[in-house]
Scaffold this motif. Structure first.
Motif, mmCIF file in Angstrom:
data_model
loop_
_atom_site.group_PDB
_atom_site.id
_atom_site.type_symbol
_atom_site.label_atom_id
_atom_site.label_comp_id
_atom_site.label_asym_id
_atom_site.label_seq_id
_atom_site.Cartn_x
_atom_site.Cartn_y
_atom_site.Cartn_z
ATOM 1 N N ASN A 78 68.114 47.879 26.600
ATOM 2 C CA ASN A 78 67.925 48.958 25.620
ATOM 3 C C ASN A 78 67.027 50.058 26.175
ATOM 4 O OD1 ASN A 78 69.490 47.648 23.697
ATOM 5 N ND2 ASN A 78 67.752 46.579 22.803
ATOM 6 N N THR A 79 65.961 49.664 26.873
ATOM 7 C CA THR A 79 65.039 50.663 27.408
ATOM 8 C C THR A 79 65.699 51.506 28.483
ATOM 9 O OG1 THR A 79 63.107 49.285 26.926
ATOM 10 C CG2 THR A 79 62.817 51.003 28.558
ATOM 11 N N SER A 84 67.615 56.598 30.110
ATOM 12 C CA SER A 84 68.616 57.384 30.838
ATOM 13 C C SER A 84 69.277 58.416 29.927
ATOM 14 C CB SER A 84 69.671 56.462 31.455
ATOM 15 O OG SER A 84 70.290 55.657 30.461
ATOM 16 N N LEU A 85 69.697 57.981 28.741
ATOM 17 C CA LEU A 85 70.350 58.906 27.815
ATOM 18 C C LEU A 85 69.345 59.939 27.301
ATOM 19 C CD1 LEU A 85 72.841 59.721 26.181
ATOM 20 C CD2 LEU A 85 72.160 58.059 24.431
ATOM 21 N N GLY A 86 68.168 59.480 26.910
ATOM 22 C CA GLY A 86 67.166 60.395 26.387
ATOM 23 C C GLY A 86 66.706 61.403 27.424
ATOM 24 N N THR A 87 66.526 60.957 28.669
ATOM 25 C CA THR A 87 66.099 61.876 29.725
ATOM 26 C C THR A 87 67.178 62.907 30.014
ATOM 27 O OG1 THR A 87 64.675 60.190 30.724
ATOM 28 C CG2 THR A 87 65.363 62.024 32.129
ATOM 29 N N THR A 88 68.433 62.480 30.040
ATOM 30 C CA THR A 88 69.534 63.420 30.277
ATOM 31 C C THR A 88 69.571 64.502 29.209
ATOM 32 O OG1 THR A 88 70.853 61.676 31.329
ATOM 33 C CG2 THR A 88 72.021 63.632 30.556
ATOM 34 N N ARG A 134 66.622 59.594 8.453
ATOM 35 C CA ARG A 134 67.403 58.709 7.582
ATOM 36 C C ARG A 134 68.596 59.432 6.988
ATOM 37 N NH1 ARG A 134 65.122 57.393 1.806
ATOM 38 N NH2 ARG A 134 65.915 59.537 1.661
ATOM 39 N N ASP A 135 68.392 60.643 6.484
ATOM 40 C CA ASP A 135 69.481 61.386 5.855
ATOM 41 C C ASP A 135 70.551 61.801 6.858
ATOM 42 O OD1 ASP A 135 68.179 61.108 3.467
ATOM 43 O OD2 ASP A 135 67.312 63.134 3.460
ATOM 44 N N LEU A 136 70.174 61.890 8.128
ATOM 45 C CA LEU A 136 71.158 62.190 9.170
ATOM 46 C C LEU A 136 71.901 60.939 9.635
ATOM 47 C CD1 LEU A 136 69.171 64.770 11.355
ATOM 48 C CD2 LEU A 136 71.112 65.233 9.840
ATOM 49 N N GLY A 137 71.539 59.791 9.069
ATOM 50 C CA GLY A 137 72.225 58.546 9.406
ATOM 51 C C GLY A 137 71.872 57.978 10.760
ATOM 52 N N MET A 138 70.694 58.305 11.266
ATOM 53 C CA MET A 138 70.316 57.834 12.600
ATOM 54 C C MET A 138 69.420 56.609 12.588
ATOM 55 S SD MET A 138 69.794 61.300 14.882
ATOM 56 C CE MET A 138 68.403 61.924 13.947
ATOM 57 N N VAL A 139 68.952 56.178 11.407
ATOM 58 C CA VAL A 139 68.109 54.988 11.344
ATOM 59 C C VAL A 139 68.901 53.778 11.819
ATOM 60 C CG1 VAL A 139 66.878 53.419 9.792
ATOM 61 C CG2 VAL A 139 66.637 55.886 9.504
ATOM 62 N N ASN A 140 68.259 52.957 12.650
ATOM 63 C CA ASN A 140 68.876 51.756 13.215
ATOM 64 C C ASN A 140 70.034 52.082 14.160
ATOM 65 O OD1 ASN A 140 67.695 49.259 12.845
ATOM 66 N ND2 ASN A 140 69.367 48.459 11.616
ATOM 67 N N THR A 141 69.927 53.221 14.836
ATOM 68 C CA THR A 141 70.893 53.589 15.873
ATOM 69 C C THR A 141 70.130 54.068 17.102
ATOM 70 O OG1 THR A 141 71.094 55.931 15.266
ATOM 71 C CG2 THR A 141 72.513 54.356 14.084
ATOM 72 N N TRP A 143 70.441 56.833 18.489
ATOM 73 C CA TRP A 143 70.157 58.265 18.385
ATOM 74 C C TRP A 143 68.768 58.523 17.813
ATOM 75 C CZ3 TRP A 143 73.357 60.181 21.507
ATOM 76 C CH2 TRP A 143 74.647 59.686 21.593
ATOM 77 N N ALA A 144 68.260 57.607 17.021
ATOM 78 C CA ALA A 144 66.905 57.766 16.503
ATOM 79 C C ALA A 144 65.871 57.704 17.615
ATOM 80 C CB ALA A 144 66.616 56.681 15.462
ATOM 81 N N MET A 145 66.244 57.142 18.756
ATOM 82 C CA MET A 145 65.318 57.008 19.880
ATOM 83 C C MET A 145 65.379 58.189 20.849
ATOM 84 S SD MET A 145 63.759 54.207 19.308
ATOM 85 C CE MET A 145 62.956 54.008 20.889
ATOM 86 N N VAL A 146 66.436 58.994 20.765
ATOM 87 C CA VAL A 146 66.600 60.047 21.774
ATOM 88 C C VAL A 146 66.703 61.456 21.193
ATOM 89 C CG1 VAL A 146 67.708 58.465 23.400
ATOM 90 C CG2 VAL A 146 69.118 59.756 21.800
ATOM 91 N N ILE A 147 67.020 61.599 19.907
ATOM 92 C CA ILE A 147 67.225 62.923 19.332
ATOM 93 C C ILE A 147 65.965 63.536 18.726
ATOM 94 C CG2 ILE A 147 68.487 64.237 17.581
ATOM 95 C CD1 ILE A 147 70.156 63.510 19.991
ATOM 96 N N PRO A 148 65.221 62.831 17.856
ATOM 97 C CA PRO A 148 64.109 63.487 17.145
ATOM 98 C C PRO A 148 63.080 64.158 18.053
ATOM 99 C CG PRO A 148 64.600 61.379 16.123
ATOM 100 C CD PRO A 148 65.407 61.438 17.392
ATOM 101 N N ASN A 149 62.771 63.566 19.186
ATOM 102 C CA ASN A 149 61.769 64.146 20.088
ATOM 103 C C ASN A 149 62.390 64.585 21.405
ATOM 104 O OD1 ASN A 149 59.472 63.624 18.338
ATOM 105 N ND2 ASN A 149 59.749 61.457 18.849
ATOM 106 N N ALA A 150 63.605 65.086 21.335
ATOM 107 C CA ALA A 150 64.334 65.414 22.557
ATOM 108 C C ALA A 150 63.697 66.569 23.325
ATOM 109 C CB ALA A 150 65.791 65.758 22.217
ATOM 110 N N VAL A 151 63.104 67.527 22.620
ATOM 111 C CA VAL A 151 62.557 68.715 23.282
ATOM 112 C C VAL A 151 61.079 68.849 22.955
ATOM 113 C CG1 VAL A 151 62.693 71.219 23.531
ATOM 114 C CG2 VAL A 151 64.776 69.895 23.158
#
Length: 296
Positions: A78-79, A84-88, A134-141, A143-151
């Protein structure tokens, strides 16, 4: 300065500096060294406090127990995925945003920067952020690990300054005369000339994603999605050692001793990938940071 012209004060100053720096290095390095020797020492000797400077009763049983636990391997998987995905995603957005904001012909550039700078001082807070995720449907996915703090805006500013100081405006004008559009100029000229700052951004974001556990703690409820750092947190803070690791030990005291060794081993295991990555990016690190940190 010639060594013959050095005064006693200069030599005393150097001696004090060397002494203080040596003490500082020892204070930083000893905990790391202790973790390493504790991870290969007899757990009973660790539990008794006998391990201080040299490993005692060398054994690799702790590492064997760590690598036999599927939860550790799942955390690694998972890490690696999140890093890799988050850094990209992060590096792509950061580099493109920094380049766009470095262009003086960008309409509304100053207004955009003002709005972005506001986010450095004001933040919605953890609860509103969670509600948005949560409203974007990213909880428990993932995407919650790579999108919110992407920039990160600070990284965008560093990249913007790098492009302003390293990519001459004359180069853009020459490319435009030859019929090169903005996209081609960015991909064919800017990116190849920006290896130092790209390497720095990769290092920054890999370290950030690799060490991240708080987002997982908030947004993930499924154990199968836990990153390695959250598993490490549970081991170190909550002492949640997997029963598969110590289930064959009957004595409670022995279980506690082995669990202590496993904690040190997991710290070493989780640090190895970053230690292996850094030498490949180190040559770009100082150059990229220095160029991106000054203006003019």
């Amino acid at each position: 300065m010639n060594s013959l012209n050095r005064t006693k004060g200069d030599k005393a100053f150097d001696a004090v500096n060397v002494t203080l720096l040596t003490i500082g290095c020892l204070l930083v390095l000893y905990p790391l060294y202790f973790i390493l020797i504790a991870s290969i020492s007899d757990p009973n000797r660790i539990f008794a406090g006998d391990v201080l400077f040299l490993p005692k009763g060398i054994t690799f049983d702790g590492y064997g127990r760590i690598f036999s636990d599927p939860g550790i391997w799942n955390g690694f998987k998972n890490t690696f995925l999140y890093s890799s995905l988050g850094t990209t995603i992060s590096v792509t957005l950061t580099i493109t945003a920094g380049y766009a904001l470095s262009r003086t012909d960008l309409v509304g550039r100053n207004v955009i920067m003002i709005f972005l700078l506001i986010t450095l001082f004001f933040h919605g807070g953890m609860i509103p952020t969670y509600l948005v995720v949560r409203d974007l449907g990213m909880v428990n996915t993932i995407w919650a690990m790579v999108i919110p703090n992407a920039v990160g805006l600070w990284n965008v500013i560093i990249c913007r300054t790098f492009f302003q100081t390293s990519i001459p405006k004359d180069m853009l004008e020459a490319a435009q005369i030859d019929g090169c559009n903005d996209l081609k100029f960015f991909s064919k000229i800017v990116v190849p000339l920006s290896k130092p700052i790209i390497a720095v951004m990769v290092l920054f974001h890999v370290v950030t994603h690799w060490n991240s556990f708080f987002d997982a703690l908030i947004y993930l409820n499924n154990d199968s999605l836990y990153p390695l750092q959250l598993i490490l947190r549970n081991l170190l803070i909550q002492s949640e050692v997997s029963s598969q690791m110590i289930g064959d030990i009957e004595s409670n005291q022995a279980q506690l001793a082995v669990a202590e060794q496993i904690k040190y081993g997991v710290i070493v295991v989780s640090s190895i990938p970053l230690l292996l990555l850094y030498p490949f990016l180190q040559k770009y690190f100082v150059k990229g940071v220095m160029i991106g940190s000054i203006k003019g």
